[in-house]
Design a protein around this motif. Structure first.
Motif, PDB file in Angstrom:
ATOM      1  N   HIS A 105       0.944  -1.114   0.082  1.00 21.43           N
ATOM      2  CA  HIS A 105      -0.052   0.081   0.052  1.00 21.43           C
ATOM      3  C   HIS A 105       0.893   1.075  -0.076  1.00 21.43           C
ATOM      4  O   HIS A 105       1.913   1.144   0.402  1.00 21.43           O
ATOM      5  N   GLU A 163      -2.983   5.416  -4.892  1.00 20.46           N
ATOM      6  CA  GLU A 163      -2.895   4.336  -5.718  1.00 20.46           C
ATOM      7  C   GLU A 163      -2.292   4.775  -7.086  1.00 20.46           C
ATOM      8  O   GLU A 163      -2.661   5.719  -7.532  1.00 20.46           O
ATOM      9  N   TRP A 170      -0.057   8.219 -10.216  1.00 17.05           N
ATOM     10  CA  TRP A 170      -0.341   8.220  -8.856  1.00 17.05           C
ATOM     11  C   TRP A 170      -1.581   9.313  -8.564  1.00 17.05           C
ATOM     12  O   TRP A 170      -1.741  10.253  -9.084  1.00 17.05           O
ATOM     13  N   LYS A 173      -6.255   7.650  -3.241  1.00 17.93           N
ATOM     14  CA  LYS A 173      -7.233   6.377  -3.222  1.00 17.93           C
ATOM     15  C   LYS A 173      -8.615   6.920  -2.581  1.00 17.93           C
ATOM     16  O   LYS A 173      -8.747   7.666  -1.512  1.00 17.93           O
TER      17      LYS A 173
END
Length: 175
Positions: A105, A163, A170, A173
């Protein structure tokens, strides 16, 4: 204190962020001080007060931020709410959280401790569950292509999980 949305025009991109300050003049000073401290180049910026117009869903932690945090940059992070960047000129960093299972993550935060807090709050455990993880420098092993959109996120935030998307790079999220 008041919350301002700031848009900073850089030579190669537009950066958006938030500043908690007692007024527009102080918010402008914070931007200029940060630009000098981080040796950044801006072509201009705009400020818009937003604390009175935020939807109810984006107000978590806002009262505490405006009452107790020092003037400076701030981020909204689901599910934590509003967080002040501890030092106005503190650079945001990119972290990779690697679980013992091998799953990774990615987090934007000022410190590893805050990255762990964001990860834990955004990935709740069930009763009796536990999780082992390590925190790494997120840039480790990234190619040039793998850095797409990171400079904009690291410039002014927001702090939180991010994410990768093959089309856009990028981004924050969605929770």
């Amino acid at each position: 204190m008041e919350l301002y949305e700031v848009k900073i025009v850089r030579p190669n991109r537009l950066v958006s962020g938030y500043i908690a300050a007692p007024g527009e003049q102080r918010a402008s000073e914070i931007i200029l001080d940060r630009e000098i401290a981080l040796n950044q180049e801006a072509e201009g910026f705009s400020l818009k007060r937003v604390d009175e117009s935020l939807p109810r869903s984006r107000r978590k932690g806002l009262d505490a931020l405006l009452e107790y945090a020092p003037a400076g940059f701030a981020s909204y992070c689901e599910p934590l709410g509003w967080l002040g960047h501890v030092v106005p000129a503190q650079q945001l960093r990119f972290f990779r959280i690697e679980e013992a299972t091998g799953e990774s993550h990615f987090v934007i935060a000022t410190t590893g401790d805050l990255a762990a807090a964001v990860y834990c709050d955004c990935s709740p455990l069930g009763e009796g569950e536990h999780r082992m993880f390590r925190i790494h420098d997120g840039f480790e092993g990234l190619t040039s292509e793998g850095r797409r959109n990171l400079p904009a996120l690291l410039d002014a935030g927001p702090i939180g999980l991010i994410e990768w998307d093959d089309e856009h790079g990028w981004s924050t999220k969605e929770m």
